[in-house]
Design a protein around this motif. Sequence first.
Motif, short mmCIF file in Angstrom:
data_model
loop_
_atom_site.label_atom_id
_atom_site.label_comp_id
_atom_site.label_asym_id
_atom_site.label_seq_id
_atom_site.Cartn_x
_atom_site.Cartn_y
_atom_site.Cartn_z
N TRP A 109 -2.12 -11.41 -4.32
CA TRP A 109 -0.95 -10.54 -4.20
C TRP A 109 0.24 -11.34 -3.70
O TRP A 109 0.09 -12.30 -2.94
N PRO B 204 -2.72 -9.05 2.76
CA PRO B 204 -2.74 -8.72 1.33
C PRO B 204 -4.01 -9.23 0.65
O PRO B 204 -4.62 -10.20 1.09
N LEU C 236 3.04 -10.08 -1.80
CA LEU C 236 3.69 -9.03 -1.02
C LEU C 236 4.33 -9.66 0.21
O LEU C 236 3.65 -10.35 0.98
N GLU D 229 0.60 -2.84 -5.05
CA GLU D 229 0.62 -3.64 -3.83
C GLU D 229 1.32 -2.90 -2.70
O GLU D 229 0.81 -2.80 -1.58
N ALA E 272 7.39 -6.67 -3.63
CA ALA E 272 6.04 -6.82 -4.16
C ALA E 272 6.09 -7.10 -5.64
O ALA E 272 7.09 -6.81 -6.32
N THR F 58 -0.49 0.26 -1.44
CA THR F 58 -1.60 -0.10 -0.55
C THR F 58 -1.07 -0.36 0.86
O THR F 58 -1.67 0.08 1.86
#
Length: 283
Positions: free
Chosen positions: A231, A227, A233, A257, A252, A260
């Motif tokens: 972030w 990440p 995540l 996030e 997330a 992606t």
Amino acid sequence: MKTFNPRKNLELKLECDRHNQTIVSHQYTAYPLGISRLFRRDGNHSHRGYLYITSMSPGLLANDHLTLSLNLTANTQLFLTDQSATKVHPMPISGSKASNDYDIEIGERAFLEFIPHPIILFKQASFEQKIKIKCHPKGQVFWSEIIIPGRLTRGEFYDFNYYFNRLEVTGLEGELWFTEAMRLEGKDNPFKTDHLFASCPILGNIIIIFPPQNLQLLKEKLEKFEPVNGWDLKIGTSILPQHKGLLVRAIANNTEEFKTYLKYAVNCVRYLNHHPMLSDKIL
């Protein structure tokens, strides 16, 4: 040609033409759903088709029931998404709900990527999905969903009633491969104020039906995602029964996030299939 079924809101059949390009050989739509024309997004590799589900409705209302049927015949490749987030509106009357049913068939060496936009569960929303996939042993599926527990910018947070999703995957002859079910409580959820949920409100699920010989390698690749700094995540993976594929759960802080990560996961699968990478403009 697949038998016409007037009860379906969307019905599609994909085949390969004489140039080995995926084409739509049959389509039927009924209000509120529609379908875009088929696009080619992979440059010189024009085998895969890209389709976008459209809707004339502002979202799902109480007692809405949508049915979608999709048939990918041998060797076809399809990327399918929708035009925008699915908004599930309030349903204050007890017992009312909205629902989607998917009926999908995947032929030999066919490859489906279904990556819809997020589902946003408004206050007092009740939503159910049932997904049935029949798959050839050499077929592949990448199926994802993003769940947002309310209009977060308006202060809604787990104020919906419930969300339920049931997935059943079988062989073409009906033999059961695996089932997966998820029920997410809203306003009655005892964990909604837990720090983990409060800090990471976006929920993501991915189901990947994938050949067993490369399954462990795919699992390792999906777990190596790094990440962006800052972030929050969190990702967990597990191998499905009979080594038919992978289940990925994620939470997330925001949808960007997880989107992606979705693109990363799609490209991991494409890489192992020696397919072109997904364009930055798609997700």
